[in-house]
Each structure stands twice: as structure tokens, then as C-alpha cells.
Design a protein around this motif. Structure first.
Motif, mmCIF file in Angstrom:
data_model
loop_
_atom_site.group_PDB
_atom_site.id
_atom_site.type_symbol
_atom_site.label_atom_id
_atom_site.label_comp_id
_atom_site.label_asym_id
_atom_site.label_seq_id
_atom_site.Cartn_x
_atom_site.Cartn_y
_atom_site.Cartn_z
ATOM 1 N N MET A 41 2.221 -1.210 -18.317
ATOM 2 C CA MET A 41 0.868 -2.168 -17.144
ATOM 3 C C MET A 41 1.257 -3.162 -18.094
ATOM 4 O O MET A 41 0.353 -4.002 -17.757
ATOM 5 C CB MET A 41 -0.557 -1.953 -17.036
ATOM 6 N N TRP A 90 -6.341 4.454 -18.122
ATOM 7 C CA TRP A 90 -6.807 2.874 -16.962
ATOM 8 C C TRP A 90 -5.816 2.765 -16.262
ATOM 9 O O TRP A 90 -5.089 3.016 -15.525
ATOM 10 C CB TRP A 90 -7.433 1.471 -17.299
ATOM 11 N N SER A 93 -3.720 6.241 -14.533
ATOM 12 C CA SER A 93 -4.612 6.212 -13.458
ATOM 13 C C SER A 93 -4.196 5.054 -12.584
ATOM 14 O O SER A 93 -3.351 5.647 -11.485
ATOM 15 C CB SER A 93 -6.128 6.343 -13.433
ATOM 16 N N LYS A 94 -3.733 4.265 -12.888
ATOM 17 C CA LYS A 94 -2.723 3.352 -11.895
ATOM 18 C C LYS A 94 -1.374 3.760 -11.903
ATOM 19 O O LYS A 94 -0.888 3.062 -10.466
ATOM 20 C CB LYS A 94 -2.972 1.731 -12.730
#
Length: 120
Positions: A41, A90, A93-94
Motif C-alpha cells: 500500500m 489499516w 484491512s484494505k
């Protein structure tokens, strides 16, 4: 309580020293292949910066207690790791990785325990 705090500090320091070293020295492809999927990410400069902060936090968890110098650094290092774990959770989870989010939650709770326990 002191034994529990030291145990948590040593465990966190070992985990984040290993994680930071890997993120600082491995290529993106190798990190992804070895299971560090959360880095997908973020651009590599962010990953490298995070790695450096993980290494500094690992040092901050242990060195002040051993030397008696700068004891305020221990709860600050632990709080910084809490922030890192929020970002990691985060990202995972994405990526739809609930097991990794659970690991992040455990590491967050352990770091929070150290941050709060070191203040007392």
C-alpha cells in the motif's frame, strides 16, 4: 509488573528489530514474497522510513532501561509503535487480511501496555 513490562519490551524490540531490518534491506519483491504484504500500500521511501523508525523504537524500548538514560524514551517508543500498528492494520484491512489485522491488534495492545506501564 516490572517482569511483565520487560518481557513485553524485549518481545516487541525483537519483533520490530527483525521487521525493521527486513524492510530496510530487502527489495519490495522480496518483502512481498516473505509475507510483508502490508507494504504493498505504500511507496518504498515510506517503507524505508517506517523501517528506520521501527529500529529506533526497538532501541528505545531497551536502551533507556539498561542505561538509566532517557527513561521517557521507552513509553514514547512504545506509543510510536502503536501508531505504526494502526497504519499496518489499516493496510492489511484494505488487503482483506484479517489474520494480519489480528496480529497488528495484539502488537498494538502489547505496545500500549508498555507505553502505559512505563509511565507508572
Amino acid at each position: 509488573m516490572n517482569t511483565a513490562l520487560w518481557t513485553a519490551q524485549v518481545v516487541l524490540a525483537a519483533i520490530f528489530a527483525a521487521s525493521g531490518t527486513a524492510k530496510l534491506t530487502m527489495s519490495r519483491e522480496r518483502l512481498l514474497a516473505t509475507g510483508q504484504t502490508g507494504i504493498a500500500m505504500f511507496p518504498m521511501p515510506v517503507v524505508r522510513f517506517t523501517a528506520a523508525m521501527e529500529l529506533l523504537a526497538a532501541l528505545g524500548l531497551i536502551a533507556p532501561g539498561l542505561t538509566g538514560i532517557g527513561p521517557v524514551l521507552t513509553p514514547l517508543a512504545a506509543a510510536g509503535l502503536c501508531v505504526v500498528m494502526v497504519g499496518a492494520a489499516w493496510a492489511h484491512s484494505k488487503l482483506h487480511e484479517p489474520a494480519s489485522v489480528a496480529v497488528n491488534a495484539v502488537l498494538f495492545a502489547t505496545a500500549a501496555f508498555v507505553a502505559l506501564g512505563a509511565l507508572v
